[in-house]
Scaffold this motif. Sequence first.
Motif, short mmCIF file in Angstrom:
data_model
loop_
_atom_site.label_atom_id
_atom_site.label_comp_id
_atom_site.label_asym_id
_atom_site.label_seq_id
_atom_site.Cartn_x
_atom_site.Cartn_y
_atom_site.Cartn_z
N SER A 2 7.34 3.75 -6.31
CA SER A 2 7.25 2.50 -5.56
C SER A 2 8.36 2.43 -4.51
N THR A 4 10.62 0.13 -1.69
CA THR A 4 11.21 -1.20 -1.58
C THR A 4 10.59 -1.92 -0.38
N TYR A 35 -1.08 1.13 2.05
CA TYR A 35 -0.03 0.73 1.12
C TYR A 35 -0.39 -0.51 0.30
N HIS A 36 -1.69 -0.76 0.15
CA HIS A 36 -2.14 -2.00 -0.49
C HIS A 36 -1.55 -2.24 -1.88
N GLU A 37 -1.44 -1.22 -2.69
CA GLU A 37 -0.93 -1.42 -4.04
C GLU A 37 0.54 -1.85 -4.03
N GLU A 38 1.33 -1.17 -3.22
CA GLU A 38 2.75 -1.52 -3.14
C GLU A 38 2.95 -2.88 -2.47
N LYS A 40 0.93 -5.41 -2.70
CA LYS A 40 0.61 -6.42 -3.70
C LYS A 40 1.78 -6.64 -4.66
N GLU A 41 2.50 -5.57 -5.00
CA GLU A 41 3.65 -5.68 -5.91
C GLU A 41 4.80 -6.44 -5.28
N ILE A 42 5.08 -6.15 -4.01
CA ILE A 42 6.26 -6.71 -3.35
C ILE A 42 5.97 -8.04 -2.67
N GLY A 43 4.87 -8.11 -1.96
CA GLY A 43 4.51 -9.31 -1.21
C GLY A 43 4.56 -9.05 0.28
#
Length: 77
Positions: A2, A4, A35-38, A40-43
């Motif tokens: 992941s 930052t 980068y959709h997954e990352e 979603k995790e970060i915002g």
Amino acid sequence: MSRTAKELGQILTDMYENAPRKELVVMVHLFGVQYHEEIKEIGIKEIVEASGIPSNYTAEINKGVNLAKYVMPIPKK
């Protein structure tokens, strides 16, 4: 691995600043797809703030994130 918000922000900045002529919004959508997954995790807001691009591109990144389940980027040759 992941990334930052700062790392994703730099990728977004690079895609934004190096977008081919008349394809700026397309490149922002592509960032959302790739980068959709990352994202979603970060915002999205945190990434856009880290990138320094105008905040109105938040909606365009969101469109790319939503498109990710329907499309797959074609690798550059």
